[in-house]
Design an enzyme around this catalytic site. Sequence first.
Site, PDB file in Angstrom:
ATOM      1  N   LYS A 115       5.394   5.350  -2.587  1.00 47.47           N
ATOM      2  CA  LYS A 115       5.175   6.032  -3.864  1.00 47.47           C
ATOM      3  C   LYS A 115       6.834   6.710  -4.222  1.00 47.47           C
ATOM      4  O   LYS A 115       7.127   6.277  -5.083  1.00 47.47           O
ATOM      5  CB  LYS A 115       3.910   6.747  -4.288  1.00 47.47           C
ATOM      6  CG  LYS A 115       3.894   6.743  -5.770  1.00 47.47           C
ATOM      7  CD  LYS A 115       2.997   8.172  -5.574  1.00 47.47           C
ATOM      8  CE  LYS A 115       3.254   9.008  -5.377  1.00 47.47           C
ATOM      9  NZ  LYS A 115       2.861  10.123  -5.649  1.00 47.47           N
ATOM     10  N   ASP A 133       0.768   5.958  -8.131  1.00 48.19           N
ATOM     11  CA  ASP A 133      -0.228   6.892  -8.242  1.00 48.19           C
ATOM     12  C   ASP A 133      -1.635   6.425  -9.125  1.00 48.19           C
ATOM     13  O   ASP A 133      -2.035   5.971  -8.954  1.00 48.19           O
ATOM     14  CB  ASP A 133       0.626   7.751  -8.959  1.00 48.19           C
ATOM     15  CG  ASP A 133       0.070   8.490 -10.586  1.00 48.19           C
ATOM     16  OD1 ASP A 133      -0.319   6.047 -10.354  1.00 48.19           O
ATOM     17  OD2 ASP A 133       0.729   8.809 -11.360  1.00 48.19           O
TER      18      ASP A 133
END
Length: 215
Positions: A115, A133
């Site tokens: 991420k 997220d």
Amino acid sequence: MDHFLRVIGEMFPDAHCELNHRNPFELTIAVLLSAQCTDETVNKVTVDLFQKYQTPADYLAVPLEELQHDIRRIGLFRNKAMFIQKLCRILIDEHDGEVPEKHEQLTKLPGVGRKTANVVVSNAFGVPAIAVDTHVERVSKRLGFAKSDDSVLEVEKKLMKLIPRELWTETHHRLIFFGRYHCKAQNPQCEVCPMAELCKEGKGRMKLALNRKAK
């Protein structure tokens, strides 16, 4: 998906990365700090942090305990301080003190997962990417773009197939804004949501609200 992309584009045309930063290095540090922490809290900490530490060498010039103290308001600050110093050492030893542009190089840095790497390559280097997220994951599963038991990686892969590559980065930001300010984890705005008909949870909340009014 086309309808959804149009809707969130109208709702959040100016969606952007809300972590304050001036360069790829500061962005990398900020995203690392943001794990299990709000962007708002990170920005409060980095106001002073980025004045005191401006290069990888600056972070290595102080004892670990001092850096821990400087980021103590951040969750998991002890581990994050350790990751930051290890990351800075690698940047100096292997990358001439610069944040690498390639995704596979970024994910080899301590504290930098997929991420974080996606956020850095897309925002700092203009490479299309979708960072999943908690907000992106929640919205994707509520609206049926991914299954409830899909992993974060599976959610990312499904979104990459559904969304044109040239729209990955802007859609990532808009998904975050949609989840952060509209389709919230608690008290989502289902009653006024233009996507409620696609959302099982939204339909359920609206039905419940109607039943309450009927009583």
